[in-house]
Scaffold this motif. Structure first.
Motif, mmCIF file in Angstrom:
data_model
loop_
_atom_site.group_PDB
_atom_site.id
_atom_site.type_symbol
_atom_site.label_atom_id
_atom_site.label_comp_id
_atom_site.label_asym_id
_atom_site.label_seq_id
_atom_site.Cartn_x
_atom_site.Cartn_y
_atom_site.Cartn_z
ATOM 1 N N ARG A 1 0.863 -1.184 0.000
ATOM 2 C CA ARG A 1 0.000 0.000 0.000
ATOM 3 C C ARG A 1 0.904 1.240 0.000
ATOM 4 N NH1 ARG A 1 -3.194 -0.946 5.295
ATOM 5 N NH2 ARG A 1 -1.103 -1.696 5.861
ATOM 6 N N TYR A 2 1.131 1.784 -1.169
ATOM 7 C CA TYR A 2 2.054 2.907 -1.311
ATOM 8 C C TYR A 2 1.295 4.220 -1.479
ATOM 9 C CZ TYR A 2 5.247 -0.942 -2.112
ATOM 10 O OH TYR A 2 5.968 -2.100 -1.966
ATOM 11 N N ILE A 3 2.024 5.304 -1.400
ATOM 12 C CA ILE A 3 1.468 6.615 -1.710
ATOM 13 C C ILE A 3 1.453 6.731 -3.235
ATOM 14 C CG2 ILE A 3 1.732 9.109 -1.428
ATOM 15 C CD1 ILE A 3 3.467 8.454 1.076
ATOM 16 N N THR A 4 0.297 6.679 -3.812
ATOM 17 C CA THR A 4 0.191 6.513 -5.266
ATOM 18 C C THR A 4 0.076 7.838 -6.031
ATOM 19 O OG1 THR A 4 -2.197 6.177 -5.074
ATOM 20 C CG2 THR A 4 -0.795 4.208 -5.070
ATOM 21 N N ASN B 1 6.001 7.156 -2.798
ATOM 22 C CA ASN B 1 7.007 6.108 -2.554
ATOM 23 C C ASN B 1 6.670 4.849 -3.355
ATOM 24 O OD1 ASN B 1 4.747 5.269 -1.108
ATOM 25 N ND2 ASN B 1 5.920 4.525 0.654
ATOM 26 N N ASP B 2 5.862 5.019 -4.382
ATOM 27 C CA ASP B 2 5.411 3.889 -5.210
ATOM 28 C C ASP B 2 6.545 3.518 -6.174
ATOM 29 O OD1 ASP B 2 4.085 2.035 -6.734
ATOM 30 O OD2 ASP B 2 2.370 3.324 -7.214
ATOM 31 N N PHE B 3 7.461 2.674 -5.699
ATOM 32 C CA PHE B 3 8.726 2.457 -6.402
ATOM 33 C C PHE B 3 8.538 1.904 -7.813
ATOM 34 C CE2 PHE B 3 8.014 -1.526 -4.083
ATOM 35 C CZ PHE B 3 8.291 -2.493 -5.045
ATOM 36 N N ALA B 4 7.548 1.065 -8.026
ATOM 37 C CA ALA B 4 7.349 0.501 -9.361
ATOM 38 C C ALA B 4 6.894 1.573 -10.346
ATOM 39 C CB ALA B 4 6.337 -0.638 -9.309
ATOM 40 N N GLN B 5 6.037 2.483 -9.891
ATOM 41 C CA GLN B 5 5.534 3.537 -10.774
ATOM 42 C C GLN B 5 6.564 4.644 -10.968
ATOM 43 O OE1 GLN B 5 2.454 3.261 -12.374
ATOM 44 N NE2 GLN B 5 3.355 4.914 -13.585
ATOM 45 N N ILE B 6 7.395 4.888 -9.961
ATOM 46 C CA ILE B 6 8.375 5.972 -10.047
ATOM 47 C C ILE B 6 9.258 5.806 -11.279
ATOM 48 C CG2 ILE B 6 10.507 6.860 -8.997
ATOM 49 C CD1 ILE B 6 9.133 6.606 -6.265
ATOM 50 N N THR B 7 9.806 4.617 -11.480
ATOM 51 C CA THR B 7 10.728 4.442 -12.605
ATOM 52 C C THR B 7 10.004 4.513 -13.946
ATOM 53 O OG1 THR B 7 10.583 2.039 -12.259
ATOM 54 C CG2 THR B 7 12.515 3.188 -11.352
#
Length: 348
Positions: A26-29, A137-143
């Motif tokens: 559950r990330y900050i999306t 902090n949504d690491f998958a979406q950040i990149t």
């Protein structure tokens, strides 16, 4: 068995009553986009990417930022390799404060936006400089967003890490790699029962075997250039022999004993943007010092011998062009370079 908690760089998680590690995803999306539809438009200098070199999920963001040449428009804050139950800290910086955000703990940026933030304080995180508030902090979406939403600020010659015509295949590969490899090593390492451990172990090595078969025929995971898929697999492979093989009991084979994956890893490691973001000392310090439930003494191993990381890989014989029609990134900024004594060492 009661559930117990575990903290990793990219998330927090817990061991469920069946003994399996469950990652809290559950990330900050909130997203930073070209059109600013979430209230955070892409703007040079507006945001700071906070990472730890120890964390594989944050390492992805560092690699993508380097490959795309976003250094002039997106600054980098680097936390130390260890953290306590509260937060990652900026103990590498003078006075123990991030020089841009002025904070001692990443937790402060989370609480600035969400005073009662209930979940783990994780890296990577994108923080708005002016407000000091975490954006995502949504690491998958950040990149993915660095590749797409920040395109106007890519360097000349930047590779396309997320080509539109390959996205379905990239996602299919990423799904299996995340489930069984990136997260699979954690499911093995934090397992609370023998059965949960063996299931994670079997899935991990079955997936590595399948990846070996795929990479025996092609230089990169998807298409003939480096993509997001390669970035995501690389950061787990970089930590495999130093950490996951022993610390997480993923010990059927070392990476150096899996010929195809070992050559594939060396190919990427020797590519600008990959090896020059790899801090082996931070990696080892994080896992062996922070995970006291697994390593109660906190003793950090001296190995592995990394001289072979620079050995010829011969993967170019399969064809492929690392950067497609683009070019390699230049050297890291001096202030962002991994210290020479922290990098994998060559033989004397």
């Amino acid at each position: 068995m009661e559930s117990s908690s575990a903290t990793t760089g990219g998330s927090t998680g817990y061991v469920n009553p069946q003994g399996s590690f469950e990652r809290d995803q559950r990330y900050i999306t909130t997203r930073i986009t070209a059109d600013g539809r979430d209230g955070y438009p892409v703007e040079p200098g507006r945001y700071r990417l906070v990472v730890s070199r120890a964390c594989p999920w944050a390492n992805r963001a560092s690699i993508v930022r380097r490959l795309l040449g976003l250094e002039p428009v997106l600054s980098l804050g680097v936390c130390g390799p260890t953290h306590d139950e509260r937060s990652w800290t900026f103990d590498l910086d003078p006075g123990g404060r991030d020089p841009v955000l002025g904070i001692e703990r990443l937790q402060e940026a989370y609480f600035a936006r969400f005073p009662d933030y209930p979940r783990g304080i994780t890296v990577p995180a994108l923080v708005e400089v002016a407000t000091g508030q975490v954006v995502t902090n949504d690491f998958a979406q950040i990149t993915l967003d660095l590749s797409t939403e920040w395109r106007a600020h890519h360097r000349a010659g930047a590779p396309d890490l997320y080509p539109e015509h390959l996205r379905d295949e990239i996602h299919a590969v990423n799904d299996g790699v995340f489930r069984d490899v990136n997260n699979g090593v954690y499911r093995a390492g934090f397992a609370g029962t023998q059965g949960a451990y063996e299931r994670a172990y079997d899935r991990l090595f079955a997936r590595l075997d399948a990846l070996s078969e795929r990479l025996e025929r092609q230089r990169y995971l998807v298409g003939d250039t480096i993509t997001e898929a390669d970035v995501r697999l690389f950061t787990t492979l970089a930590r495999f022999d130093a950490v996951y093989h022993g610390h997480f009991k993923c010990n059927r084979h070392k990476l150096t004993e899996m010929p195809v994956l070992w050559a594939y890893f060396r190919d990427l490691f020797q590519t600008p943007g990959f090896g020059d973001t790899t801090d082996l000392e931070h990696i080892k310090a994080h896992y062996y010092v922070v995970h006291r439930d697994i390593n109660p003494t906190g003793v950090v191993p001296k190995g592995p011998d990394t001289a072979g990381w620079w050995a010829p890989h011969h993967r170019e014989e399969l064809g492929g062009r690392p950067f497609g029609d683009g070019t390699p990134p230049g050297p890291p900024l001096p202030a962002e370079a991994v210290p020479a004594d922290h990098a994998p060492q060559r033989s004397a």
